[in-house]
Enzyme design. Structure first.
Site, mmCIF file in Angstrom:
data_model
loop_
_atom_site.group_PDB
_atom_site.id
_atom_site.type_symbol
_atom_site.label_atom_id
_atom_site.label_comp_id
_atom_site.label_asym_id
_atom_site.label_seq_id
_atom_site.Cartn_x
_atom_site.Cartn_y
_atom_site.Cartn_z
ATOM 1 C CB CYS A 79 41.031 38.069 40.804
ATOM 2 S SG CYS A 79 42.322 36.837 40.627
ATOM 3 C CG HIS A 169 39.559 36.720 45.284
ATOM 4 N ND1 HIS A 169 38.640 36.632 44.268
ATOM 5 C CD2 HIS A 169 40.682 36.132 44.819
ATOM 6 C CE1 HIS A 169 39.176 36.015 43.230
ATOM 7 N NE2 HIS A 169 40.423 35.702 43.550
ATOM 8 C CD GLU A 171 35.673 37.944 45.784
ATOM 9 O OE1 GLU A 171 36.182 39.072 45.931
ATOM 10 O OE2 GLU A 171 36.032 37.162 44.895
#
Ligand code: XMP
Length: 511
Positions: A79, A169, A171
């Site tokens: 990001c 993202h 994650e």
């Protein structure tokens, strides 16, 4: 030599999730504020740049020298980390026409090592208000979405070390193949061996503890909770009887908890002394009704007892603590580059006062990792998966004044509730459960007799970290059974209610 990934934190709410995803792939990593100098020690295999609430085009936007990092190691920007990389190498980053939050579909343009085995269209999670409009010269596009031209990119391999950027993202849970992408970065690109397992952690930590402690003696307060038990078991493995554990009965533990926990410690071979200090605490708590005062009394009383016990031991030089990683991560403030360090003392104020060196074997572990290590150490699952329990114990679940009689009532009701949850296989469905004794009596009828007795409230919440919580939707039939069992078996309670408040605006505990 432990392999390590460094995560540079630019203040994103998701930075810890990146760390957890890396650890889940059995690779050790640490989070560090972006402005701290990177130490290129042996074992460091790669760097991840986190997201951030800043825009790269703001005057005070946080920045690092990505070029020199990428000269030495593989780098992945996530990001903001990706936008910063694009901008620093001469690409263009502009404000998005529309902010993009939530679900998007990544369309693969090129299946590189980072995106190996990723579907050609894959759900990813976005959270950004700037967009990379043009890639720098010498960079290649790996993926796009319907709304943005650059969702994933890399620097051409002939330009140097691997350098990647992801606008989404990987994650977060909702990025369907995000974990695979992170694993690809760790294994395919950084060459990590994924050998950071609980067993590996235990061997390495025990060795390090032996070095750190030598033949010194360590004192430690145990609470019956996961962190202190796992920490003590590790220290015990390193120094055995030179660890002196203290477990205090403050009179506001759960029913039979003192005996049961001491028994578990004995099985684990820990050198722990159980101190029955119930009277000490009941005397101090007499007439006290203010929640904060009760907290202070329990905390202060604990230090007094611990101090007394420590004085009876000679030659103690170190203090063991179950501090875990979220308590010590230096977090980047979103209001500027200042750094706030959360400090956490399990036994408030003790280390300074007693001038003891600290032993904190869990300092770099997340809670779920502490649990995995605990299971590997042979600690019973019952203890490992216990719900959180506040330090001031039942004292903040008895509203108003605390008496021995009220403690007994609440312990009995709570025991029925908690055992009921376990029997109905609901215990692990909720994050925390407990029983609260209200300071009101109400009228009831039992047989032909009128009763005038106390009310208990049952509380059960779902949560991830206790910061926000929702009330658990326990089945009505289960609640009906528990209510009957409590009222029929605990004399002094004639009414049971269920708490249906979420946090916020309520809190989990009632005091
Ligand atoms: P609240 O009531 O603030 O609770 O929603 C959030 C979590 O913190 C625990 N808690 C405490 N733990 N000492 C502790 O060690 C305290 O004084 C304390 N107060 C609340 C609570 O049990 C829940 O898990």
């Amino acid at each position: 030599m432990t392999e390590k990934i460094l995560i540079l934190d630019f203040g994103s709410q998701y930075t810890q999730l990146i760390a957890r995803a890396v650890r889940e792939a059995n690779v050790y990593c640490e989070i560090t504020p972006y402005h701290k100098e990177v130490k290129y020690e042996e074992g460091l295999k790669g760097i991840i740049l986190s997201g951030s609430p800043f825009s790269v085009n703001e005057d005070k936007a946080p920045t690092v020298d990505v070029k020199s990092m990428a000269d030495k190691l593989p780098v992945l920007g996530v990001c903001y980390g990706a936008q910063l990389t694009a901008k620093l190498f001469g690409g263009r980053v502009d404000k998005s026409a529309k902010r993009e939050y939530g679900r998007a579909i990544l369309q693969l343009q090129k299946e590189d090592a980072l995106l190996q085995n990723i579907s050609t269209t894959s759900q990813v999670w976005m959270s950004h208000s700037d967009t990379i409009k043009e890639l720098p010269a010498g960079f290649e596009l790996l993926g796009t979405t319907d709304s943005i031209p650059v969702a994933a990119f890399m620097r051409n391999s002939e330009q140097g070390n691997p350098l990647y950027g992801l606008q989404f993202h990987p994650e977060v849970y909702h990025s369907a193949e995000g974990k695979k992408i992170i694993r690809n970065f760790l294994v395919n690109i950084c060459g990590c061996h994924q050998d950071w397992t609980p067993a590996h952690f235990i061997t390495e930590t025990v060795e390090a503890l032996k070095q750190q402690i030598g033949d010194k003696k360590v004192i430690m307060a145990l609470s019956g909770g996961v962190d202190s038990t796992v920490a003590a078991t590790l220290i015990n493995k390193a120094i055995g009887k030179n660890l002196f554990g203290i477990f205090v009965d403050n009179g506001v533990l759960r029913k039979n908890e003192f005996g049961q926990v001491l028994e578990t410690y004995k099985h684990l071979g820990l050198n722990v002394k159980g101190v029955d200090a119930k009277e000490h605490f009941y005397n101090k708590l007499k007439w006290k009704t203010d929640p904060e005062e009760k907290r202070k009394i329990i905390g202060g009383g604990f230090i007094e007892i611990f101090d007394e016990e420590a004085k009876q031991l000679t030659g103690i030089e170190m203090l063991g603590q179950g501090t875990i990683y979220p308590d010590v991560i230096e977090s980047v403030s979103v209001h500027g580059p200042s750094v706030t360090i959360k400090s956490h003392h399990n036994v408030g104020g003790l280390p300074e006062k007693m001038k003891l060196g600290l032993v904190e074997p869990l300092r770099y572990l997340f809670k779920d990792e502490v649990r995995r290590v605990g299971l590997e150490l042979g600690i019973p699952p019952d203890l490992i998966f216990r719900h959180p329990f506040p330090g001031p114990g039942l004292a903040i679940r008895i509203l108003g004044e605390i008496t021995e009689e009220k403690v007994r009532l609440l312990q009995d009701a709570d025991d029925i509730y908690i055992n009921g949850l376990k029997k109905a296989n609901l215990y692990s469905e909720v994050w925390q459960a407990g029983t609260i004794l209200l300071p009101v009596k109400s009228v009831g009828v039992m047989g032909d007799e009128r009763t005038y007795e106390y009310t208990v409230a049952l509380r059960a919440v779902t949560s991830v970290d206790g910061m926000t919580a929702d009330w658990a939707h326990l089945p009505y039939d289960f609640l009906a059974d528990i209510s009957n069992e409590i009222i029929n078996n605990v004399r002094g309670i004639n009414r049971v209610v269920y708490d249906i408040s979420s946090k916020p605006p309520a809190t989990i505990e009632w005091e």
